[in-house]
Design a protein around this motif. Sequence first.
Motif, PDB file in Angstrom:
ATOM      1  N   ARG A   1       7.389   1.172  11.478  1.00  0.00           N
ATOM      2  CA  ARG A   1       8.432   1.745  10.623  1.00  0.00           C
ATOM      3  C   ARG A   1       9.763   1.040  10.840  1.00  0.00           C
ATOM      4  O   ARG A   1      10.461   0.681   9.879  1.00  0.00           O
ATOM      5  N   ASN A   2      10.121   0.825  12.089  1.00  0.00           N
ATOM      6  CA  ASN A   2      11.393   0.154  12.374  1.00  0.00           C
ATOM      7  C   ASN A   2      11.423  -1.257  11.798  1.00  0.00           C
ATOM      8  O   ASN A   2      12.449  -1.707  11.266  1.00  0.00           O
ATOM      9  N   LYS A   3      10.305  -1.947  11.903  1.00  0.00           N
ATOM     10  CA  LYS A   3      10.237  -3.308  11.362  1.00  0.00           C
ATOM     11  C   LYS A   3      10.388  -3.307   9.850  1.00  0.00           C
ATOM     12  O   LYS A   3      11.104  -4.138   9.274  1.00  0.00           O
ATOM     13  N   ALA A   4       9.719  -2.328   9.183  1.00  0.00           N
ATOM     14  CA  ALA A   4       9.811  -2.256   7.721  1.00  0.00           C
ATOM     15  C   ALA A   4      11.236  -1.933   7.276  1.00  0.00           C
ATOM     16  O   ALA A   4      11.739  -2.516   6.311  1.00  0.00           O
TER      17      ALA A   4
ATOM     18  N   VAL B   1       1.744   2.212   5.549  1.00  0.00           N
ATOM     19  CA  VAL B   1       2.694   1.660   6.515  1.00  0.00           C
ATOM     20  C   VAL B   1       3.187   0.282   6.116  1.00  0.00           C
ATOM     21  O   VAL B   1       4.248  -0.156   6.576  1.00  0.00           O
ATOM     22  N   THR B   2       2.442  -0.420   5.262  1.00  0.00           N
ATOM     23  CA  THR B   2       2.861  -1.766   4.854  1.00  0.00           C
ATOM     24  C   THR B   2       3.843  -1.740   3.690  1.00  0.00           C
ATOM     25  O   THR B   2       4.525  -2.737   3.436  1.00  0.00           O
ATOM     26  N   THR B   3       3.919  -0.621   2.973  1.00  0.00           N
ATOM     27  CA  THR B   3       4.793  -0.557   1.796  1.00  0.00           C
ATOM     28  C   THR B   3       5.915   0.467   1.935  1.00  0.00           C
ATOM     29  O   THR B   3       6.930   0.356   1.222  1.00  0.00           O
ATOM     30  N   GLU B   4       5.764   1.454   2.821  1.00  0.00           N
ATOM     31  CA  GLU B   4       6.804   2.472   2.944  1.00  0.00           C
ATOM     32  C   GLU B   4       8.110   1.845   3.424  1.00  0.00           C
ATOM     33  O   GLU B   4       8.109   0.921   4.233  1.00  0.00           O
ATOM     34  N   TRP B   5       9.197   2.353   2.908  1.00  0.00           N
ATOM     35  CA  TRP B   5      10.571   1.931   3.183  1.00  0.00           C
ATOM     36  C   TRP B   5      10.977   0.660   2.421  1.00  0.00           C
ATOM     37  O   TRP B   5      12.123   0.241   2.499  1.00  0.00           O
ATOM     38  N   SER B   6      10.061   0.065   1.678  1.00  0.00           N
ATOM     39  CA  SER B   6      10.428  -1.107   0.869  1.00  0.00           C
ATOM     40  C   SER B   6      11.372  -0.678  -0.250  1.00  0.00           C
ATOM     41  O   SER B   6      11.208   0.394  -0.850  1.00  0.00           O
TER      42      SER B   6
END
Length: 310
Positions: A43-46, A70-75
């Motif tokens: 999450r922090n990385k995204a 997890v790969t798309t959230e926060w984009s």
Amino acid sequence: MRLKFLLRPGWLGAIALVVVFAALCFTTLAPWQFGRSEETEIRNKAIAESFHASPKPLNEVLPAGRAPDVTTEWSQVLLTGQYLHPAETLAWQRTVLGEPAFEVLTPFRLDDGTTVLVDRGFVRPVNGTQAPDYAAAPSGPVTITARIRADETDSKQRPLFDHDGHRWAYAVNAGTISEGTGVPLRPGYVALAEGQPGVLGALPLPRLESGPYFSYALQWIAFGIMAIVAIGYLIYTELRPEAAPAWRRDADEEAGGGSESGSPARSRDGGSRYAGSHTSTRKRRRKLSVAEAIAEEERRETESLDKPTD
């Protein structure tokens, strides 16, 4: 057999308890904390990457029908369309920046005909449970920038409800709001960024910190190891030659007259024996288990009483 005492119910229960606890530590509790630590790092990385990446069209990041992960959230994504005011819903009993809040959720119909749930931000309650007056979302086509978020879950799966003239939801979940409003919504939702059309109080981003999960995982591993070491130490103390209880050792010293220099000591039958001989007998006895040492002492006392006096 020296390990026969392990078959006693108390020992069997203690060993079983240690085995179950250690197994939980190594296979469940520690991996669970390691998993939470990994999720936090992802999450922090995204979030950090989204600060530097340019917003992309929603369908390029999240094709229709695909739920955020997890790969798309926060984009950060770009959406063009218009708000659907009649289907607006408020999220009940939230906490934002440490204070009570409500979140305003308004469906947003895209140009391709699909609809996504937009979290316009938070407002503070008045009179405890009443929503304040807040600005309506703009009418007509607009382009907004928002961050992709995964649906929340309500363990009780409660439906929408009406209160104070508004429609309310217990969790920000596109499926639940779709059922309650009759508007088909894509999985997940998006949270408006600061300064976007229709935003109220923009939701703050989580703090970029790893949290205590990794250290918690190491602690559970340590607890499992400590439990095994503890039961091993208890078994070792039971197997030691001097494991006889203190009262038995005191009785041996009294029977020997308390002498350790080889001087004669009076026995119960009136005869005499040497403390040196008694000391060697005690040394031999210490090589036995506790139960065997007690049985040997009783046998010697019986022989002593049966022996005729001079």
